[in-house]
Design an enzyme around this catalytic site. Structure first.
Site, PDB file in Angstrom:
ATOM      1  CB  SER A   1      25.925 -17.034  -1.113  1.00 14.28           C
ATOM      2  OG  SER A   1      24.592 -17.294  -1.455  1.00 14.28           O
TER       3      SER A   1
ATOM      4  CG  HIS B   1      25.878 -19.061  -6.066  1.00  5.85           C
ATOM      5  ND1 HIS B   1      25.700 -17.715  -5.810  1.00  5.85           N
ATOM      6  CD2 HIS B   1      25.659 -19.681  -4.875  1.00  5.85           C
ATOM      7  CE1 HIS B   1      25.383 -17.535  -4.539  1.00  5.85           C
ATOM      8  NE2 HIS B   1      25.354 -18.705  -3.944  1.00  5.85           N
TER       9      HIS B   1
ATOM     10  CG  ASP C   1      24.818 -16.671  -8.758  1.00  5.42           C
ATOM     11  OD1 ASP C   1      23.840 -17.413  -8.536  1.00  5.42           O
ATOM     12  OD2 ASP C   1      25.621 -16.309  -7.889  1.00  5.42           O
TER      13      ASP C   1
HETATM   14  N1  LIG Z   1      23.187 -27.133  -1.917  1.00  2.00           N
HETATM   15  C1  LIG Z   1      22.594 -26.391  -2.956  1.00  2.00           C
HETATM   16  C2  LIG Z   1      23.495 -25.270  -3.430  1.00  2.00           C
HETATM   17  C3  LIG Z   1      23.731 -24.282  -2.377  1.00  2.00           C
HETATM   18  C4  LIG Z   1      24.905 -23.447  -2.728  1.00  2.00           C
HETATM   19  O1  LIG Z   1      25.163 -23.118  -3.905  1.00  2.00           O
HETATM   20  N2  LIG Z   1      25.652 -23.083  -1.724  1.00  2.00           N
HETATM   21  C5  LIG Z   1      26.773 -22.237  -1.932  1.00  2.00           C
HETATM   22  C6  LIG Z   1      26.674 -21.069  -0.991  1.00  2.00           C
HETATM   23  S1  LIG Z   1      25.095 -20.269  -1.132  1.00  2.00           S
HETATM   24  C7  LIG Z   1      28.038 -22.995  -1.640  1.00  2.00           C
HETATM   25  O2  LIG Z   1      29.075 -22.404  -1.403  1.00  2.00           O
HETATM   26  N3  LIG Z   1      27.991 -24.329  -1.630  1.00  2.00           N
HETATM   27  C8  LIG Z   1      29.071 -25.153  -1.219  1.00  2.00           C
HETATM   28  C9  LIG Z   1      30.156 -25.382  -2.233  1.00  2.00           C
HETATM   29  O3  LIG Z   1      29.983 -25.034  -3.409  1.00  2.00           O
HETATM   30  O4  LIG Z   1      31.209 -25.906  -1.827  1.00  2.00           O
HETATM   31  C10 LIG Z   1      22.373 -27.305  -4.092  1.00  2.00           C
HETATM   32  O5  LIG Z   1      22.888 -28.393  -3.996  1.00  2.00           O
HETATM   33  O6  LIG Z   1      21.725 -26.893  -5.040  1.00  2.00           O
END
Ligand SMILES: N[C@@H](CCC(=O)N[C@@H](CS)C(=O)NCC(=O)O)C(=O)O
Length: 279
Positions: A149, A258, A225
């Site tokens: 991402s 995602h 995604d």
């Molecule tokens: N924090 C956002 C999502 C953001 C998100 O999806 N981040 C991805 C990278 S862009 C990620 O790896 N999040 C941490 C995880 O899944 O451990 C939400 O809660 O909607």
């Protein structure tokens, strides 16, 4: 040693380290993880750097990426930095797509961000110099880079601007054209200012259009995604690569979202692909 060992554990015969140090680039303490495969006890090993996405620290991929079995089998070291400076006095803002956990791998020029948000210098200069000095078993002549991402954006732009440093480049659900999507427009306006010309050096599609090239490029994106159409837009990368004659192995994986369930499913494939090119 300039590094403090936060934790160390044996895994698949290798050493999973979490380390911290005082960063000159960000003027804050920084934490990262480094997996050394069993082969590092005998000789030098190639290094794969993994850049993480929004809201992440080094810990997300370290805990959920499921890379250690592959790295141990293939003899690859795996380096995972944080995504922003952190600590007392470090600027932040409302929202998880800017500020802490959202450094976008740029050196900010605008206040208040410019005081600490220097993740470009950190991941392209300070961190590789540090690990090379502290871990002589890392073969810095055999490097690959990948990311997820926002970290996919980081991997693509770092590699496009250091074409001699990496033998292979891959990404999971990358933000390929930050100048053209809401996440990137918001972050770049804050960190780099309103002049869009300054953004081009941090936009993979713009860099490819301007003539930058990669040795080998592999991208996977989940077909389910939720950020696909608004923020990721892999078709923009595909079009730029076709126009430029840049080879690209792009796969849209039906049904995958995602999350790290997607990343951990395909990370072993990416590591095997990198290993072939690092041999
Ligand atoms: N924090 C956002 C999502 C953001 C998100 O999806 N981040 C991805 C990278 S862009 C990620 O790896 N999040 C941490 C995880 O899944 O451990 C939400 O809660 O909607």
């Amino acid at each position: 040693m300039a590094l403090k060992v936060v934790s160390e554990a044996l895994s698949h015969g290798g050493r999973q380290l979490v380390l911290s140090h005082d960063s000159a680039a960000t003027a804050t303490p920084m934490t990262f993880s480094l997996f050394l495969p069993p082969q590092a006890e005998q000789g030098r090993v190639p290094l794969v750097t993994y850049l993480s996405g929004l809201t992440c620290t080094h810990a997300n991929v370290t805990d959920k990426g499921e890379y250690r079995r592959s790295c141990a089998e293939l003899g690859l070291a795996f380096l995972a930095p944080d995504t922003s400076p952190r600590g007392e006095g470090v600027a932040d803002a409302d929202g998880w797509d800017i500020g802490l956990g959202a450094g976008f791998y740029v050196d900010a020029t605008e206040t208040p961000w410019s005081a600490n948000y220097r993740m470009w210098s950190y991941v392209t200069d300070e961190l590789p110099t540090l690990v090379e000095a502290e871990f002589p078993m890392l073969d810095m002549g055999a490097q690959a880079i990948t990311g997820h991402s926002m970290g996919g954006h980081g991997a693509l732009t770092v590699a496009l601007r250091h074409p001699d440093r990496f033998r292979s480049v891959s990404a999971f659900a990358p933000i390929v054209a930050p100048s053209q999507v809401p996440w990137g427009e918001k972050a770049f306006t804050a960190y780099l200012g309103a002049d869009r010309d300054a953004w081009r050096a941090h936009d993979a599609v713009a860099l490819i259009e301007s003539g930058a090239r990669l040795p080998a490029l592999k991208v996977d994106v989940g077909g389910a995604d939720s950020f696909l159409e608004r923020e990721l837009k892999p078709e923009l990368l595909e079009q730029a690569c076709i126009a430029a004659g840049q080879p690209l192995e792009l796969a849209i994986r039906p049904g995958y979202d995602h999350s790290y369930h997607f990343v951990s499913t395909f990370l072993p494939d990416h590591l095997a692909w990198h290993a072939e090119r690092l041999r």
